[in-house]
Motif scaffolding. Structure first.
Motif, PDB file in Angstrom:
ATOM      1  N   ASP A 177       0.842  -1.191   0.000  1.00  0.00           N
ATOM      2  CA  ASP A 177       0.000   0.000   0.000  1.00  0.00           C
ATOM      3  C   ASP A 177       0.875   1.238   0.000  1.00  0.00           C
ATOM      4  OD1 ASP A 177       0.798  -0.770   2.584  1.00  0.00           O
ATOM      5  OD2 ASP A 177      -0.771   0.418   3.528  1.00  0.00           O
ATOM      6  N   ASP A 178       1.955   1.211   0.788  1.00  0.00           N
ATOM      7  CA  ASP A 178       2.920   2.311   0.826  1.00  0.00           C
ATOM      8  C   ASP A 178       4.209   1.757   1.405  1.00  0.00           C
ATOM      9  OD1 ASP A 178       3.957   4.830   0.499  1.00  0.00           O
ATOM     10  OD2 ASP A 178       2.886   5.735   2.187  1.00  0.00           O
ATOM     11  N   LEU A 179       5.307   2.454   1.184  1.00  0.00           N
ATOM     12  CA  LEU A 179       6.602   2.070   1.743  1.00  0.00           C
ATOM     13  C   LEU A 179       7.244   3.295   2.371  1.00  0.00           C
ATOM     14  CD1 LEU A 179       8.000  -0.088  -1.211  1.00  0.00           C
ATOM     15  CD2 LEU A 179       7.303  -0.949   1.026  1.00  0.00           C
ATOM     16  N   THR A 180       7.955   3.090   3.455  1.00  0.00           N
ATOM     17  CA  THR A 180       8.688   4.181   4.080  1.00  0.00           C
ATOM     18  C   THR A 180      10.051   4.319   3.404  1.00  0.00           C
ATOM     19  OG1 THR A 180       9.824   2.815   5.720  1.00  0.00           O
ATOM     20  CG2 THR A 180       7.586   3.573   6.262  1.00  0.00           C
ATOM     21  N   PRO A 181      10.737   5.455   3.595  1.00  0.00           N
ATOM     22  CA  PRO A 181      12.113   5.558   3.092  1.00  0.00           C
ATOM     23  C   PRO A 181      13.004   4.446   3.636  1.00  0.00           C
ATOM     24  CG  PRO A 181      11.302   7.720   3.715  1.00  0.00           C
ATOM     25  CD  PRO A 181      10.261   6.729   4.164  1.00  0.00           C
ATOM     26  N   ALA A 182      12.774   4.042   4.894  1.00  0.00           N
ATOM     27  CA  ALA A 182      13.567   2.959   5.488  1.00  0.00           C
ATOM     28  C   ALA A 182      13.333   1.649   4.744  1.00  0.00           C
ATOM     29  CB  ALA A 182      13.228   2.806   6.965  1.00  0.00           C
ATOM     30  N   ASP A 183      12.052   1.327   4.457  1.00  0.00           N
ATOM     31  CA  ASP A 183      11.735   0.118   3.687  1.00  0.00           C
ATOM     32  C   ASP A 183      12.464   0.134   2.350  1.00  0.00           C
ATOM     33  OD1 ASP A 183       9.850  -0.791   5.591  1.00  0.00           O
ATOM     34  OD2 ASP A 183       8.242   0.350   4.633  1.00  0.00           O
TER      35      ASP A 183
END
Length: 264
Positions: A177-183
């Motif tokens: 659905d979404d990803l963080t910068p860390a992911d």
């Protein structure tokens, strides 16, 4: 059957591989609590904040290992900048708007911690959506990502989510659905070929990190998980902002040849 989906291409390049659906959306439920339960619920919330901080610190500490420093100055600077995209999320986890206001909401509304966070998230997102500047408006994505991380920590505490899920297999295309910068930063280390998200935009921190790392990616592919399954094969064409699901042999041959040409 082969078909195409379109989104916002945030990083050029071509990626091919099996789909891995990451972190399916979890419905956040509201339930009422009584005064006697408030201390326990507040303690749960504070513990989840600490867990989220620890997760980000672990990822932030890995950055120099994931991206070995190269000899020329530009590469060293790029490595530092990639890691620094995690810092705003760490700072948000210390901000009273996410650490104290949800507690106030719990006390006022007599609701669970997950729902109090959801209320505060919607309030903050509405403020950012009213901003004219596109880059600043996109910072609402960071708020959503941080709130989601805390909510996931709460669900892990209650056993509704795995505490240490296995990473996506190397060579796969991640759908989320979404990803963080860390992911996103970790993907290069994990051997992920590319990713698609249902939300996000070209100016999000996640998109900027993907461009910096050269990971082919599409964001804003609405309802992608309605049409794509874990058993599917996927091609991401970052040049045309297109994802081809279960491509025909002719298309596969074309993109394999294009990949070889791009590597020259």
């Amino acid at each position: 059957m082969s078909f195409s989906l379109h989104g916002v291409g945030v990083a050029k390049g071509v990626a091919m591989g099996p789909v891995h659906i990451l972190r399916p959306q979890v419905e956040i439920s509201e339930f009422s609590i009584v005064d006697d339960q408030l201390p326990h619920e507040i303690a749960r919330f504070k513990s989840a904040i600490e867990m989220a901080q620890q997760e980000l610190h672990r990822i932030r500490d890995q950055m120099p290992l994931i991206y070995p420093v190269r000899e020329h100055h530009e590469a060293v600077l790029e490595d530092f900048e990639i890691a620094s995209f995690i810092d705003p999320h760490m700072l948000m986890l210390e901000d009273s708007m996410l650490t104290q206001v949800p507690i106030d909401i719990m006390c006022q509304e007599k609701c669970n911690a997950e729902w109090a966070l959801q209320i505060q998230r919607e309030r903050l997102v509405s403020v950012f959506e009213a901003i004219d500047d596109a880059y600043l408006r996109a910072r609402k994505d960071d708020i959503v990502q941080v709130v989601t991380r805390i909510q996931m920590c709460l669900l892990k505490q209650s056993g509704q989510l795995e505490e240490n899920p296995l990473p996506p297999p190397a060579g796969s295309i991640v759908l989320a659905d979404d990803l963080t910068p860390a992911d996103t930063a970790l993907m290069l280390h994990q051997g992920i070929k590319g990713f698609i998200t249902e939300f996000g935009g070209a100016t999000s921190h996640t998109a900027i990190v993907a461009r910096s790392l050269g990971i082919p990616a599409l964001v804003g592919v609405r309802n992608a998980r309605r049409y794509i399954r874990n058993t599917d094969t996927l091609v991401i064409d970052g040049y045309r902002s297109t994802a081809i699901v279960n491509p025909e042999q002719k298309s596969l041959q074309f993109y394999k040849a294009l990949q070889l040409e791009l590597k020259r």
